[in-house]
Design a protein around this motif. Sequence first.
Motif, mmCIF file in Angstrom:
data_model
loop_
_atom_site.group_PDB
_atom_site.id
_atom_site.type_symbol
_atom_site.label_atom_id
_atom_site.label_comp_id
_atom_site.label_asym_id
_atom_site.label_seq_id
_atom_site.Cartn_x
_atom_site.Cartn_y
_atom_site.Cartn_z
ATOM 1 N N ILE A 1 -8.419 7.024 -53.972
ATOM 2 C CA ILE A 1 -9.696 7.575 -53.541
ATOM 3 C C ILE A 1 -9.946 8.962 -54.129
ATOM 4 N N ASP A 2 -8.914 9.800 -54.237
ATOM 5 C CA ASP A 2 -9.153 11.135 -54.773
ATOM 6 C C ASP A 2 -9.565 11.079 -56.237
ATOM 7 N N ASN A 3 -9.058 10.107 -56.973
ATOM 8 C CA ASN A 3 -9.468 9.952 -58.368
ATOM 9 C C ASN A 3 -10.903 9.453 -58.486
ATOM 10 N N ASN B 1 -16.839 13.692 -63.152
ATOM 11 C CA ASN B 1 -17.591 12.444 -63.276
ATOM 12 C C ASN B 1 -17.276 11.496 -62.115
ATOM 13 N N ASN B 2 -17.257 12.030 -60.905
ATOM 14 C CA ASN B 2 -16.891 11.227 -59.747
ATOM 15 C C ASN B 2 -18.040 10.326 -59.304
ATOM 16 N N TYR C 1 -23.663 7.524 -57.414
ATOM 17 C CA TYR C 1 -24.118 6.649 -56.333
ATOM 18 C C TYR C 1 -24.419 7.462 -55.079
ATOM 19 N N GLY C 2 -25.246 6.899 -54.211
ATOM 20 C CA GLY C 2 -25.571 7.542 -52.945
ATOM 21 C C GLY C 2 -24.438 7.421 -51.943
ATOM 22 N N LYS C 3 -24.453 8.294 -50.949
ATOM 23 C CA LYS C 3 -23.396 8.307 -49.930
ATOM 24 C C LYS C 3 -23.338 7.006 -49.144
#
Length: 89
Positions: free
Chosen positions: A54-56, A62-63, A68-70
Motif C-alpha cells: 500500500i505504501d508503494n 506518481n501515486n 484516481y479519486g478517494k
Amino acid sequence: MEKYYPKANLLFNNFVKELSHNIVYKLLKQAQEAGDIKEDINLELLVKIYFFRIDNLVFKKNNLFESYGKAELFKHLVIYNLKGIITGL
C-alpha cells in the motif's frame, strides 16, 4: 524518504506497524472469530501483503491519489479486498 529523512521514515514505519498489527489485524481477527471472515484466511499474511504494497501505491511519486479519486481508491483498496475474504457472499 528513508535516505533524506530517516527520522520521518522511522516515524512512518512505526505508524504503519501500529496501524497494521495493533488495529487492523485485531479487527480482522475478531471478525474471523465471529465467522465473518473465512477460516482459511491467514490474517497475518494478508495484513503484511496489504501494508507492504500500500505504501508503494499511495505514498510514492506518481501515486494513485494523483490519478484516481478517494472514493474510487477506497472501493478498490479496501471494499473489494474485504469482499474477497468475508463469508456469506
